[in-house]
Design an enzyme around this catalytic site. Sequence first.
Site, PDB file in Angstrom:
ATOM      1  N   CYS A  33       0.800  -1.223   0.000  1.00  0.00           N
ATOM      2  CA  CYS A  33       0.000   0.000   0.000  1.00  0.00           C
ATOM      3  C   CYS A  33       0.835   1.277   0.000  1.00  0.00           C
ATOM      4  O   CYS A  33       0.304   2.367  -0.205  1.00  0.00           O
ATOM      5  CB  CYS A  33      -0.950   0.002   1.189  1.00  0.00           C
ATOM      6  SG  CYS A  33      -2.042  -1.441   1.219  1.00  0.00           S
ATOM      7  N   HIS A  46      -2.293   6.923   2.862  1.00  0.00           N
ATOM      8  CA  HIS A  46      -2.847   5.679   2.322  1.00  0.00           C
ATOM      9  C   HIS A  46      -4.299   5.551   2.743  1.00  0.00           C
ATOM     10  O   HIS A  46      -4.644   5.739   3.910  1.00  0.00           O
ATOM     11  CB  HIS A  46      -2.032   4.489   2.830  1.00  0.00           C
ATOM     12  CG  HIS A  46      -2.712   3.183   2.640  1.00  0.00           C
ATOM     13  ND1 HIS A  46      -3.343   2.830   1.460  1.00  0.00           N
ATOM     14  CD2 HIS A  46      -2.884   2.125   3.490  1.00  0.00           C
ATOM     15  CE1 HIS A  46      -3.861   1.628   1.586  1.00  0.00           C
ATOM     16  NE2 HIS A  46      -3.604   1.183   2.807  1.00  0.00           N
ATOM     17  N   ASN A  71     -10.457   0.538   0.267  1.00  0.00           N
ATOM     18  CA  ASN A  71      -9.004   0.522   0.337  1.00  0.00           C
ATOM     19  C   ASN A  71      -8.474  -0.066  -0.969  1.00  0.00           C
ATOM     20  O   ASN A  71      -8.527  -1.276  -1.190  1.00  0.00           O
ATOM     21  CB  ASN A  71      -8.559  -0.328   1.535  1.00  0.00           C
ATOM     22  CG  ASN A  71      -7.055  -0.439   1.673  1.00  0.00           C
ATOM     23  OD1 ASN A  71      -6.311  -0.109   0.754  1.00  0.00           O
ATOM     24  ND2 ASN A  71      -6.605  -0.931   2.821  1.00  0.00           N
TER      25      ASN A  71
END
Length: 322
Positions: A113, A250, A280
């Site tokens: 990520c 993130h 996400n």
Amino acid sequence: MTGSKILASGHYVPKDIVTNDELAEVVDTSDEWIVAHTGIKSRRVSLRGENTSDLATKAAEIALKRAGVVAEEVGFIIVTTFTPDGLAPSTAALVQRNLGAKNAWGFDLSTACAGFVFGLSTADKFMKTGSYKYGLVISAEVNSKMMDFSDRTSTVFFGDGAGAVLLGLGEEGQLVGEEMHTIGDEKVVHSGRIAPLTSLSADNYPKIDAFAQEGRSVFNEVTTKIPAHIKDFLAKQKLTLDDVDYFLLHQANLRMIENVADTLRQPMDKFVTNVEEYGNASSAGIAMAFDQLNSAVDLTKKKVLLTGFGAGFTYGSLLLSF
């Protein structure tokens, strides 16, 4: 000093929107639980055969079109992903083919990520050699193909998407500061592990594991380390938190971002988020958020802090000054 400059950006998400209620038909969860714990209301899921290279190609095409640059002028392509089409050829090679960027070389970069931050940092070094007129950094993920849809601790978070930036050279580079860290840990988050053989057998074939995470450990690790990292990094740049106009973290979890903002005592309107509607999207989350910000706001004379953190545990920040 000559350095890299972001000339254009773009992002692309699959057409299929999966709401929390729709996900609850497959996973033992509910809209109320997901919103309360993550802030996520929906996510985009690739249900029409689009793989990571397809999403990456479309995001790159948007960035190239906005810059008025043809693919043949691109010198290199870096794709950050931990959900590649496969181990070989690289997803970047497939994007190069799809774009018709016949003069570009490319490779994949995997820091989960945190990928967009690490990819942009890497591309900046290549641009500073003066050997390339343009370079593409693309973060793309099809997380859905790696999910165990019986595991509600992971599945409810993730979505699919891609973001891209086209870099060129400027008299003054926009990437003015960076700091990266890695803490090796394969237990808290892992995905796609392939076990080595223990014997020779005709039925041996590669088997990979689905994405898995220890959610509470991840939350605690991020909310402990990341605020301290951001403050320390800015202090080294002789800047305060108030000097930053926008924070792009993130897009793991809205509650996590809110916690970091509260710890830093910074207003949420300085934090760009898309996790509510996109979920996400791992490395693509920051890249897509940057494109959304870049499309909505004049960034002239603004400072933007990109902070990525992901499996590994790998984290880092880039400071952009426009």
